[in-house]
Design a protein around this motif. Structure first.
Motif, PDB file in Angstrom:
ATOM      1  N   LEU A 109     -14.771  46.792 -24.865  1.00 33.19           N
ATOM      2  CA  LEU A 109     -15.032  46.527 -23.693  1.00 33.19           C
ATOM      3  C   LEU A 109     -14.199  45.101 -23.375  1.00 33.19           C
ATOM      4  N   GLY A 110     -13.257  44.861 -24.196  1.00 33.70           N
ATOM      5  CA  GLY A 110     -12.280  43.599 -24.258  1.00 33.70           C
ATOM      6  C   GLY A 110     -12.958  42.380 -24.737  1.00 33.70           C
ATOM      7  N   MET A 111     -14.201  42.391 -25.336  1.00 29.32           N
ATOM      8  CA  MET A 111     -14.632  41.054 -25.927  1.00 29.32           C
ATOM      9  C   MET A 111     -13.789  40.789 -27.317  1.00 29.32           C
ATOM     10  N   ASN A 112     -13.776  39.318 -27.585  1.00 29.03           N
ATOM     11  CA  ASN A 112     -12.887  38.901 -28.298  1.00 29.03           C
ATOM     12  C   ASN A 112     -13.477  37.690 -29.250  1.00 29.03           C
ATOM     13  N   ILE A 113     -14.891  37.465 -28.917  1.00 27.52           N
ATOM     14  CA  ILE A 113     -15.578  36.586 -29.722  1.00 27.52           C
ATOM     15  C   ILE A 113     -17.132  37.036 -29.614  1.00 27.52           C
ATOM     16  N   MET A 114     -17.706  36.737 -30.890  1.00 30.44           N
ATOM     17  CA  MET A 114     -19.465  36.900 -31.114  1.00 30.44           C
ATOM     18  C   MET A 114     -19.871  35.653 -31.624  1.00 30.44           C
ATOM     19  N   VAL A 144     -18.829  40.163 -42.630  1.00 33.21           N
ATOM     20  CA  VAL A 144     -19.021  40.277 -41.087  1.00 33.21           C
ATOM     21  C   VAL A 144     -17.613  39.671 -40.549  1.00 33.21           C
ATOM     22  N   LEU A 145     -16.929  38.421 -41.154  1.00 35.40           N
ATOM     23  CA  LEU A 145     -15.742  38.127 -40.593  1.00 35.40           C
ATOM     24  C   LEU A 145     -14.487  39.192 -40.762  1.00 35.40           C
ATOM     25  N   GLU A 146     -14.776  39.939 -41.927  1.00 34.24           N
ATOM     26  CA  GLU A 146     -13.521  40.829 -42.130  1.00 34.24           C
ATOM     27  C   GLU A 146     -13.713  42.070 -41.080  1.00 34.24           C
ATOM     28  N   ILE A 147     -14.830  42.421 -40.791  1.00 27.95           N
ATOM     29  CA  ILE A 147     -15.050  43.477 -39.627  1.00 27.95           C
ATOM     30  C   ILE A 147     -14.775  43.056 -38.318  1.00 27.95           C
ATOM     31  N   ALA A 148     -15.128  41.574 -38.281  1.00 22.34           N
ATOM     32  CA  ALA A 148     -14.774  41.043 -36.810  1.00 22.34           C
ATOM     33  C   ALA A 148     -13.225  41.024 -36.598  1.00 22.34           C
ATOM     34  N   ASP A 149     -12.415  40.503 -37.605  1.00 24.93           N
ATOM     35  CA  ASP A 149     -11.064  40.471 -37.548  1.00 24.93           C
ATOM     36  C   ASP A 149     -10.435  41.673 -37.384  1.00 24.93           C
ATOM     37  N   LYS A 150     -10.841  42.859 -38.014  1.00 25.19           N
ATOM     38  CA  LYS A 150     -10.319  44.104 -37.890  1.00 25.19           C
ATOM     39  C   LYS A 150     -10.472  44.427 -36.441  1.00 25.19           C
ATOM     40  N   HIS A 151     -11.287  43.974 -35.625  1.00 29.04           N
ATOM     41  CA  HIS A 151     -11.501  44.516 -34.214  1.00 29.04           C
ATOM     42  C   HIS A 151     -10.940  43.260 -33.344  1.00 29.04           C
ATOM     43  N   GLY A 152     -10.237  42.414 -33.886  1.00 27.75           N
ATOM     44  CA  GLY A 152      -9.571  41.170 -32.912  1.00 27.75           C
ATOM     45  C   GLY A 152     -10.520  40.368 -32.438  1.00 27.75           C
ATOM     46  N   ILE A 153     -11.709  40.061 -33.160  1.00 32.90           N
ATOM     47  CA  ILE A 153     -13.054  39.179 -32.544  1.00 32.90           C
ATOM     48  C   ILE A 153     -13.126  37.975 -33.531  1.00 32.90           C
ATOM     49  N   LYS A 154     -13.176  36.914 -32.804  1.00 30.75           N
ATOM     50  CA  LYS A 154     -13.444  35.798 -33.556  1.00 30.75           C
ATOM     51  C   LYS A 154     -14.723  35.412 -33.520  1.00 30.75           C
ATOM     52  N   ILE A 155     -15.494  34.606 -34.711  1.00 28.14           N
ATOM     53  CA  ILE A 155     -16.779  34.365 -34.602  1.00 28.14           C
ATOM     54  C   ILE A 155     -17.155  32.914 -34.444  1.00 28.14           C
ATOM     55  N   LEU A 156     -18.122  32.641 -33.679  1.00 33.55           N
ATOM     56  CA  LEU A 156     -18.869  31.562 -33.532  1.00 33.55           C
ATOM     57  C   LEU A 156     -20.199  31.509 -34.297  1.00 33.55           C
ATOM     58  N   PHE A 157     -20.332  30.731 -35.380  1.00 33.19           N
ATOM     59  CA  PHE A 157     -21.538  30.736 -36.137  1.00 33.19           C
ATOM     60  C   PHE A 157     -22.377  29.819 -35.806  1.00 33.19           C
TER      61      PHE A 157
END
Length: 246
Positions: A94-99, A122-135
């Motif tokens: 969907l074009g999302m790049n942060i969660m 979780v960070l590994e999976i997110a990075d695989k999909h080009g997604i940054k994390i906001l904890f």
């Protein structure tokens, strides 16, 4: 959705907790001299420079559909990498790049190393999909009495029927547990302070949330008076000169 306006607001939270790390960032050698040194809260100029180098963030609050709350997401018995993988892939499509992902202090208390390992996964999976994390570290929304272990079943058609606060009311009302809360923040942020897969830390979500009709009968009426000094502690007194070493 999370956008650049939201990230600008959250920049202020970064400096509240990055004093936890004892390591040195290579790009900031001019701001720290040894492993115990600290530096001042980011200036407006530094925050704006950081912000100008960020992409346009688009994302959402994330909880895997197989979990009713943060505890069910992070506890070993119910940590569901298959669902996280599937849903991060959908977000990427969907074009999302942060969660924005919520943590919980009870998981850390009961299984510290396991908590770190699952955060890293979780960070590994997110990075695989080009997604940054906001904890998000603490949260004042919904059920004020979290309990570790098996979580209750969802109530159909009830919004956030199993979401729990962190810390719970019992901890929030007990000042003898505040050192534990401080240790939790410093340990978690310190562990991941140099991790570029994390773009922001949100210290406390909706600290003045009184939960509305859902839990108002059991909510502590002086919640704001309890939370505010904990937040101010990082901006005044001994912490005024000790923010941010990442």
């Amino acid at each position: 959705m999370l956008n650049k306006k939201v990230t600008l607001v959250l920049i202020a939270f970064i400096s509240l907790v990055w004093s936890c790390n004892t390591g040195e960032n290579k790009s900031d050698k001019n701001e720290t001299t040894d492993s115990t040194a600290t530096r001042a809260i980011w200036s407006s100029e530094k925050a704006n420079n950081w912000y100008s180098n960020q992409p346009w963030y688009v994302g959402a609050n994330f909880l895997p559909s197989s979990a009713i709350n943060q505890l069910e997401m992070w506890q070993a018995e119910t940590f569901d990498t298959a669902t996280i993988e599937k849903e991060f892939a959908l977000a990427e499509s969907l074009g999302m790049n942060i969660m924005r992902v919520y943590l919980h202090d009870l998981v850390w208390q009961n299984d510290e190393q396991g908590f770190y390992d699952r955060m890293n996964k979780v960070l590994e999976i997110a990075d695989k999909h080009g997604i940054k994390i906001l904890f998000t570290i603490f949260d004042s929304c919904w059920d004020p009495f979290p309990k570790a272990g098996k979580q209750r079943e969802p109530q159909p058609f009830v919004h956030n029927s199993g979401w729990v606060q962190s810390p719970g009311q019992v901890v929030l009302k007990d000042s003898t547990q505040y050192p534990m809360m401080e240790k939790y923040v410093k340990a978690v942020v310190g562990k991941f302070a140099n991790d570029d897969r994390i773009v922001l830390w949100d210290v406390w979500n909706e600290p003045d949330n009184m939960t509305g009709a859902s839990y108002e009968k059991v909510e502590t009426p002086d919640k704001v008076a309890l939370v505010l000094p904990l937040l101010k502690k990082h901006l005044n007194g001994r912490d005024r000169q000790t923010q941010a070493s990442h």
